[in-house]
Design a protein around this motif. Structure first.
Motif, PDB file in Angstrom:
ATOM      1  N   GLY A 160      -2.882  -5.341  -3.823  1.00 50.15           N
ATOM      2  CA  GLY A 160      -4.015  -6.067  -4.351  1.00 50.15           C
ATOM      3  C   GLY A 160      -5.364  -5.636  -3.827  1.00 50.15           C
ATOM      4  N   SER A 161      -5.414  -4.908  -2.731  1.00 53.46           N
ATOM      5  CA  SER A 161      -6.682  -4.398  -2.215  1.00 53.46           C
ATOM      6  C   SER A 161      -7.136  -3.154  -2.960  1.00 53.46           C
ATOM      7  CB  SER A 161      -6.528  -4.054  -0.734  1.00 53.46           C
ATOM      8  OG  SER A 161      -5.541  -3.036  -0.575  1.00 53.46           O
ATOM      9  N   GLY A 162      -6.254  -2.588  -3.791  1.00 53.66           N
ATOM     10  CA  GLY A 162      -6.561  -1.346  -4.479  1.00 53.66           C
ATOM     11  C   GLY A 162      -6.332  -0.111  -3.645  1.00 53.66           C
ATOM     12  N   GLN A 163      -5.695  -0.275  -2.464  1.00 53.09           N
ATOM     13  CA  GLN A 163      -5.500   0.863  -1.568  1.00 53.09           C
ATOM     14  C   GLN A 163      -4.198   1.619  -1.834  1.00 53.09           C
ATOM     15  OE1 GLN A 163      -6.584   0.044   2.642  1.00 53.09           O
ATOM     16  NE2 GLN A 163      -7.140  -1.993   1.908  1.00 53.09           N
ATOM     17  N   GLY A 164      -3.347   1.080  -2.701  1.00 51.79           N
ATOM     18  CA  GLY A 164      -2.134   1.800  -3.068  1.00 51.79           C
ATOM     19  C   GLY A 164      -1.042   1.779  -2.026  1.00 51.79           C
ATOM     20  N   HIS A 165      -1.011   0.775  -1.140  1.00 53.79           N
ATOM     21  CA  HIS A 165       0.093   0.683  -0.182  1.00 53.79           C
ATOM     22  C   HIS A 165       1.412   0.487  -0.927  1.00 53.79           C
ATOM     23  CE1 HIS A 165      -2.730   0.524   3.098  1.00 53.79           C
ATOM     24  NE2 HIS A 165      -3.301  -0.576   2.644  1.00 53.79           N
ATOM     25  N   PRO A 166       2.476   1.103  -0.461  1.00 54.39           N
ATOM     26  CA  PRO A 166       3.740   1.023  -1.207  1.00 54.39           C
ATOM     27  C   PRO A 166       4.451  -0.311  -1.040  1.00 54.39           C
ATOM     28  CG  PRO A 166       4.016   2.351   0.773  1.00 54.39           C
ATOM     29  CD  PRO A 166       2.550   2.039   0.679  1.00 54.39           C
ATOM     30  N   VAL A 167       5.212  -0.649  -2.075  1.00 55.82           N
ATOM     31  CA  VAL A 167       6.153  -1.768  -2.050  1.00 55.82           C
ATOM     32  C   VAL A 167       7.556  -1.175  -2.067  1.00 55.82           C
ATOM     33  CG1 VAL A 167       7.076  -3.714  -3.350  1.00 55.82           C
ATOM     34  CG2 VAL A 167       4.612  -3.384  -3.206  1.00 55.82           C
ATOM     35  N   ARG A 168       8.335  -1.497  -1.044  1.00 56.21           N
ATOM     36  CA  ARG A 168       9.698  -0.963  -0.950  1.00 56.21           C
ATOM     37  C   ARG A 168      10.668  -2.087  -0.611  1.00 56.21           C
ATOM     38  NH1 ARG A 168       6.936   2.433   2.871  1.00 56.21           N
ATOM     39  NH2 ARG A 168       6.213   4.406   1.959  1.00 56.21           N
ATOM     40  N   GLY A 169      11.938  -1.784  -0.769  1.00 55.80           N
ATOM     41  CA  GLY A 169      12.967  -2.702  -0.296  1.00 55.80           C
ATOM     42  C   GLY A 169      13.170  -3.935  -1.143  1.00 55.80           C
ATOM     43  N   VAL A 170      12.751  -3.892  -2.417  1.00 51.86           N
ATOM     44  CA  VAL A 170      12.846  -5.067  -3.278  1.00 51.86           C
ATOM     45  C   VAL A 170      14.045  -4.926  -4.209  1.00 51.86           C
ATOM     46  CG1 VAL A 170      11.699  -6.463  -5.032  1.00 51.86           C
ATOM     47  CG2 VAL A 170      10.355  -5.403  -3.191  1.00 51.86           C
ATOM     48  N   THR A 171      14.831  -5.998  -4.309  1.00 54.00           N
ATOM     49  CA  THR A 171      15.903  -6.075  -5.289  1.00 54.00           C
ATOM     50  C   THR A 171      15.720  -7.338  -6.112  1.00 54.00           C
ATOM     51  OG1 THR A 171      17.477  -4.891  -3.883  1.00 54.00           O
ATOM     52  CG2 THR A 171      18.390  -6.251  -5.640  1.00 54.00           C
ATOM     53  N   VAL A 172      15.720  -7.187  -7.431  1.00 54.82           N
ATOM     54  CA  VAL A 172      15.691  -8.327  -8.354  1.00 54.82           C
ATOM     55  C   VAL A 172      17.063  -8.391  -9.008  1.00 54.82           C
ATOM     56  CG1 VAL A 172      14.586  -9.363 -10.361  1.00 54.82           C
ATOM     57  CG2 VAL A 172      13.222  -8.007  -8.750  1.00 54.82           C
TER      58      VAL A 172
END
Length: 727
Positions: A493-505
Motif C-alpha cells: 500500500g505504500s507503493g514501494q512494491g514490497h513482496p507478499v509471500r506465504g499466502v494460501t487461500v
C-alpha cells in the motif's frame, strides 16, 4: 486504527443457506454447514432493515459513493422520512425494546413517535445529529462521515412476532436505517456481599457527580464486587487504580454510566472484571490526543469485559500494557468516532469474541503491534457493521494471530472487510510473523474506493505496506458476497512494491464481486485452492504489480478453482464494477507496465525502465558479462506478431548494433526460440528504433530477449520493449 496514533495515509451477510440470510431486509441466523461453524456473533436482538418495511417515506440507495447517507447505511439503503411520514416494521421476535439507527440533518434534533399495532405510545424515540457529521481533515481521503447514530427505547410492553411497530417523524427529517428488536430481561439483583455504589453516595438520577462514590466503592470492594444498581450515574473524570475487583451492573439496559472516560490507567495487577452495564459518552468529535475511551490503557492480566453497551466514545477499548489473557465478549460497541477496540501492542492470549460493533469511525477491531508484538490473540465470532472510515478487522503486524468466524458488513471509505497488513504507522513496529489464521469469515458488501488514488480496495486485503510480508497466512473457508470491487487484494500500500509471500487461500466462495476475484498489485506469490466464483463483474484476475518492473505476482493453482480464470487485459486502466472484460485493443502495447526481470542490471538502470512508457529511461545489464537476458511477463498467454525495441532517441547515443535472440514461454520455465540470434542496428538518425517481426502463430506469456553483444557499450540496453498483436 488512528486512535491515539498519527493518521495513516493509505496508498492506494452471509449467503443464504450458509451462515445467515439477508432476506426481506432481515438479518436472521440460519443453521450453519456441518463443515464449519457459523460466522458472526450470537446476538440478543434481530435486525430489520428499514428499506424492507412498509413506508410512505422515500427509499434511498443502494449507493457506494463516499459521503452519501445511503453508502453508510446497512445494506447501503435506508428510508428518509419527512415530518408526518412513517416506516412500519413487522416485529420478527418477542421483544420489549427497540434500538434504531437513524440520521438527521446536521445541527438538528427531534423525535420519532412510536406506534404499536396502530396505537401511539407515550414514549418517544429521541434522534439527534449531535454525535454525527464528524470531520477528520488530518486523515487523507476523509470526508465528513459518521452520519448515523443509535437511539434505544424500552417500550414498556411485550411484543410478539408479527406485531407492527411504526416510527413517525414529528419535527425533523429522519433517515431510518435499521431497527433492532430485543427482549430485555428484568434487572438483575445485587450479588450477596457486594458493595453498592449508592452506599458510597452515588446518585442514580444522574444529577450529581458520582465519580468519588465509584472510587470509594472500588477501594472498599477489593477482591469482591462493586454493584451498580439500576439508574443513571454521571462521572466527571476517569477511574484509575482499578485492579482485583468486579464492576457489575443490573444489565446494560438498566444500569447506565454517563462518561466519556471510564478507566484510564497504564498499569493494573489484573483480575478486573467489568460486566452488565452501559457506558455512554458525550464524544461528538474525534480528538486523537484525548483518551475519550471506555478503557484507555491496561486492565491487567486475566481480566474480562462482558455484557457491556458502549456508545458515543472515541474508542471502546484502547489497550496498552499488560492485558494478558483478557477476554472481551458479548458486548455492543456503537457509534465510536474511531476504533471499536484496538490491541495496541503487548497483547498476549487476548480473546475478543461474540461482540457486535456498528458505526465505527475507524477500524472496528484492530491489533497494532507497536512497541512489542501482539501474540497468540484472536478475534472470533464477532459481527461488525458499517465501519465508515477504515476496515472491519485490521491486523497490523503481530505473531500467531487468529481471525475466525467473523461476519463483516458494509465497509465504507478507506477500508476492507479484513486487512492483514505490515503497515506500521510508527516505530518500533513488529511485522507479521508466525502463522496468521484467517478462517471461516463472511464478508458482505465489503471493500471500498480509496479516494486518495481513485483506487479500489478488496474485501480481504493482504498488504505488505512497509515491509515484505513473510509470515504464513492461511485464509480458509471464506465467503465473500456483493463486494463492490474485488474479493482478494494483494498490495504494497505504500507503493514501494514490497513482496507478499506465504499466502494460501483454501476454500472460498465468491458471489457477485463487482470487478475481479483477485486484485494483485505487488510482487509475490499466493496459492489458491477450491476457490469458486459466480457473478464476476469484470474478469477473474487483475495482475498488475506496482511499481512497474518491480517483479511478478504468481498465482499458484492448487486445484478445485472455478469461475474466475479470465485476466483483466489492460494494466493501464482499472476495471469498473460490472463492466465485463473489454475486447483488447489490437494496437495496445502488451508489455507496458508489466513486470520485468533480468539476469543483471547496472546501477539504477533496472528492468522495469524498459516497460515504463518513457523512451528516455532505460535498462542496462551488468557490464562485461554477455550474454544477458531481459524478460517481461505479459500476464496471460498472448498471440504476438511484432516487437519494437528502442534506445533513448538522443544523438549522444551513438549508433550501435546489438545481437539479440528472441524467446518465449507459456509457463515461465520452459523457453523456446522465436527468432534466432540476429544483429539489430540502432541509429539515432532513425529514432534508435528497431522493429522485429515474429512468425505467424507465435503465442507466449513470457517474452525473453537475450543480448549476446553490443558494439556501442559492453552491456545489453533497451529503453523500451514494446509488444504488439499485429504486424
Amino acid at each position: 486504527m488512528h486512535g491515539t496514533s498519527s493518521a495513516r495515509p493509505l496508498w492506494r451477510i452471509p449467503v443464504l443457506g450458509a451462515t445467515a440470510a439477508l432476506a426481506a431486509g432481515m438479518l436472521v441466523a440460519l443453521g450453519a454447514p456441518t463443515a464449519h461453524a457459523a460466522a458472526g456473533a450470537t446476538l440478543p436482538f434481530t435486525s430489520v432493515e428499514a428499506e424492507s418495511a412498509v413506508t410512505n417515506g422515500t427509499r434511498i440507495g443502494p449507493d457506494y459513493t463516499q459521503g452519501t447517507l445511503a453508502s453508510e447505511a446497512s445494506g447501503r439503503q435506508a428510508v428518509r422520512l419527512d415530518p408526518g411520514q412513517r416506516v412500519e416494521f413487522t416485529v420478527p421476535r418477542a421483544a420489549n425494546a427497540l434500538n434504531v439507527s437513524t440520521s438527521v440533518p446536521d445541527g438538528q434534533s427531534g423525535t420519532l413517535d412510536v406506534y404499536v399495532n396502530g396505537t401511539r405510545l407515550s414514549r418517544t424515540l429521541e434522534v439527534t445529529s449531535k454525535y454525527s457529521y464528524v470531520d477528520t481533515p488530518w486523515i487523507p481521503g476523509a470526508k465528513t462521515h459518521h452520519f448515523y447514530a443509535n437511539s434505544r427505547l424500552l417500550l414498556g410492553r411485550d411484543l410478539q412476532a408479527g406485531d407492527k411497530v411504526a416510527l413517525q417523524a414529528t419535527n425533523v427529517q429522519v433517515t431510518v436505517d435499521v431497527a433492532d428488536f430485543e427482549q430485555v430481561p428484568q434487572a438483575a439483583s445485587q450479588p450477596a456481599g457486594s458493595v453498592s455504589v449508592t452506599s458510597r453516595g452515588a446518585d442514580p438520577t444522574g444529577r450529581n457527580d458520582s465519580t468519588q462514590a465509584f472510587r470509594d466503592a472500588i477501594a472498599a470492594a477489593q477482591g469482591g464486587v462493586v454493584w451498580i444498581p439500576p439508574g443513571e450515574y454521571r462521572l466527571t473524570s476517569s477511574l484509575s487504580g482499578v485492579q482485583n475487583v468486579t464492576l457489575q451492573g443490573a444489565g446494560s439496559w438498566h444500569s447506565v454510566v454517563r462518561t466519556s472516560r471510564f478507566i484510564d490507567q497504564q498499569y493494573s495487577s489484573g483480575g478486573v472484571h467489568i460486566k452488565d452495564f452501559a457506558v455512554i459518552g458525550e464524544v461528538t468529535e474525534r480528538v486523537d490526543s484525548s483518551p475519550d475511551n471506555f478503557v484507555n490503557g491496561s486492565l491487567g492480566p486475566n481480566s474480562s469485559v462482558s455484557g457491556m453497551w458502549l456508545q458515543h466514545l472515541k474508542v471502546g477499548l484502547w489497550l496498552t500494557g499488560n492485558n494478558d489473557n483478557l477476554v472481551v465478549e458479548n458486548n455492543r460497541i456503537l457509534d465510536t468516532t474511531a476504533d471499536g477496540l484496538n490491541l495496541n501492542g503487548t497483547a498476549r492470549g487476548v480473546k475478543v469474541r461474540n461482540n457486535f460493533l456498528r458505526n465505527q469511525g475507524d477500524d472496528s477491531l484492530a491489533m497494532w503491534s507497536l512497541y512489542s508484538p501482539n501474540t497468540d490473540s484472536s478475534f472470533e465470532n464477532n459481527t461488525i457493521s458499517q465501519p465508515n472510515l477504515a476496515n472491519g478487522i485490521a491486523i497490523y503486524g503481530g505473531t500467531d494471530i487468529t481471525v475466525r468466524n467473523n461476519l463483516i458488513l458494509d465497509t465504507n471509505a478507506l477500508g476492507s472487510g479484513i486487512a492483514i497488513s505490515n503497515q506500521k504507522f510508527l516505530d518500533p513496529f513488529f511485522p507479521l510473523a508466525g502463522t496468521i489464521t484467517v478462517d471461516g469469515n463472511t464478508l458482505v458488501r465489503t471493500g471500498a474506493m480509496n479516494p486518495n488514488w481513485n483506487h479500489p480496495m478488496g474485501a480481504l486485503r493482504v498488504d505488505s505496506y512497509d515491509s515484505a510480508l513473510n509470515a504464513t497466512v492461511n485464509i480458509t473457508n471464506t465467503t465473500i458476497t456483493d463486494s463492490p470491487y474485488s474479493a482478494f487484494e494483494f498490495v504494497s500500500g505504500s507503493g514501494q512494491g514490497h513482496p507478499v509471500r506465504g499466502v494460501t487461500v483454501n476454500g472460498a466462495t465468491v458471489r457477485n464481486t463487482g470487478t475481479v476475484v483477485v486484485q494483485a498489485e505487488t510482487q509475490g506469490t499466493a496459492t489458491f485452492r477450491n476457490v469458486t466464483a459466480t457473478g464476476v463483474g469484470a474478469a477473474g484476475v487483475y495482475n498488475c504489480p506496482y511499481p512497474p518492473g518491480s517483479g511478478t505476482f504468481t498465482l499458484m493453482d492448487g486445484g478445485g478453482n472455478s469461475g474466475w480464470d479470465g485476466l483483466w487485459s489492460d494494466c493501464s486502466t482499472w476495471p469498473q464494477p460490472g463492466q465485463g472484460n473489454p475486447d483488447p485493443d489490437p494496437d495496445r502495447n502488451l508489455a507496458q507496465g508489466r513486470p520485468a526481470t533480468a539476469t543483471g542490471s547496472q546501477d539504477v538502470y533496472t528492468p522495469g525502465k524498459a516497460v515504463d512508457g518513457d523512451a528516455h529511461t532505460y535498462w542496462e545489464s551488468t557490464n562485461h558479462a554477455f550474454p544477458q537476458s531481459w524478460t517481461v511477463d505479459l500476464g496471460s498467454r498472448q498471440d504476438v506478431r511484432r516487437l519494437v525495441l528502442k534506445l533513448p532517441p538522443l544523438t549522444v547515443w551513438g549508433a550501435r548494433t546489438q545481437t539479440v535472440t528472441v524467446q518465449g514461454s507459456t509457463d515461465g520455465s520452459a523457453y523456446s526460440t522465436v527468432v534466432g540470434s540476429r544483429d539489430y542496428r540502432f541509429d539515432p538518425a532513425t529514432g534508435n528504433t528497431v522493429t522485429v517481426s515474429l512468425p505467424d502463430g507465435t503465442s507466449l506469456r513470457w517474452l525473453r530477449l537475450t543480448v549476446h553483444a553490443n558494439t556501442g557499450w559492453p552491456a545489453g540496453q533497451f529503453s523500451e520493449v514494446e509488444v504488439y498483436r499485429t504486424l
